[in-house]
Enzyme design. Sequence first.
Site, mmCIF file in Angstrom:
data_model
loop_
_atom_site.group_PDB
_atom_site.id
_atom_site.type_symbol
_atom_site.label_atom_id
_atom_site.label_comp_id
_atom_site.label_asym_id
_atom_site.label_seq_id
_atom_site.Cartn_x
_atom_site.Cartn_y
_atom_site.Cartn_z
ATOM 1 N N ILE A 104 -7.458 7.702 -1.041
ATOM 2 C CA ILE A 104 -7.307 6.243 -1.084
ATOM 3 C C ILE A 104 -8.124 5.734 0.094
ATOM 4 C CG2 ILE A 104 -5.114 6.399 0.208
ATOM 5 C CD1 ILE A 104 -4.209 3.803 -1.107
ATOM 6 N N SER A 105 -8.989 4.757 -0.139
ATOM 7 C CA SER A 105 -9.894 4.277 0.908
ATOM 8 C C SER A 105 -9.127 3.704 2.091
ATOM 9 C CB SER A 105 -10.820 3.187 0.355
ATOM 10 O OG SER A 105 -11.579 3.663 -0.717
ATOM 11 N N GLN A 106 -9.784 3.735 3.249
ATOM 12 C CA GLN A 106 -9.275 3.090 4.456
ATOM 13 C C GLN A 106 -9.162 1.579 4.186
ATOM 14 O OE1 GLN A 106 -12.028 3.907 7.601
ATOM 15 N NE2 GLN A 106 -11.074 2.420 8.982
ATOM 16 N N PRO A 107 -8.079 0.914 4.635
ATOM 17 C CA PRO A 107 -7.950 -0.530 4.406
ATOM 18 C C PRO A 107 -9.181 -1.329 4.858
ATOM 19 C CG PRO A 107 -5.870 0.348 5.154
ATOM 20 C CD PRO A 107 -6.848 1.480 5.225
ATOM 21 N N ARG A 132 0.828 -1.224 0.000
ATOM 22 C CA ARG A 132 0.000 0.000 0.000
ATOM 23 C C ARG A 132 0.856 1.265 0.000
ATOM 24 N NH1 ARG A 132 -3.416 3.087 4.154
ATOM 25 N NH2 ARG A 132 -5.275 3.748 3.016
#
Length: 219
Positions: free
Chosen positions: A64-67, A38
């Site tokens: 970028i989205s949260q994992p 990431r």
Amino acid sequence: MTPDLPRHQGQRQQLVALLRSKGIDNERVLAAMARIPRHAFLESSFEEFAYQDVAFPIAAGQTISQPYTVAVQSSALGLPEGAKILEIGTGSGYQAAVLEELGYKVFTIERQKALFDFSKRLLSELGMRRITQKFGDGYKGLPAFAPFDGILITAAAPELPSELLEQLAPGGVLVVPVGDVESEQRMLRVRRGSDGTWDHEDLGSFRFVPMLKDVATAR
Ligand code: SAH
């Protein structure tokens, strides 16, 4: 590209343990997220935080989205290897990379040219050859490549996008955050039955950047 060091791999193991503690139990998804670097998808100033469970700004005012969100959306697809998936909102390319690592054949669309260019270079450097990237308006989908077994929307839609529903194969699944694009959305999983029926499931509350019409005009 920043190399993938043992330190990063260790941080990913910790992230996977955190996702597990938050209820993610799809082993294929956890294994894929343990492999994708990431930190390579983030600006270098955020590198040391890349394996925290938080969203970060990327180019063009996007995120970028949260994992955790990536894990929920990827798990929600629940399709077998080799399935054909359309992602709307390539952004950094991270979610697309996780989908490829899951063994899916991935198509992904982005409306911001800067992000399309960034992710195209990065995914090719990472050797991700089963991802086809398009610059365009995701609301239109990719009729030339339809039907899709799964469609994953990573931006907030004010309502279910009808053109995309039409591009789902019988038995196919659409995963999309729907609702007020300025605040919170509900994550919906919509399954198209092989007998023409539709089945909806609510997977909880999330916050995404808005899904916008047309390609962004260059600044
Ligand atoms: N999946 C991305 C998340 C990016 S945020 C990642 O892993 O990094 C959502 C993205 O959706 C933004 O890049 C935004 O530009 C894009 N987007 C919004 N509306 C869109 C549309 N109609 N078509 C294609 N992309 C869209």
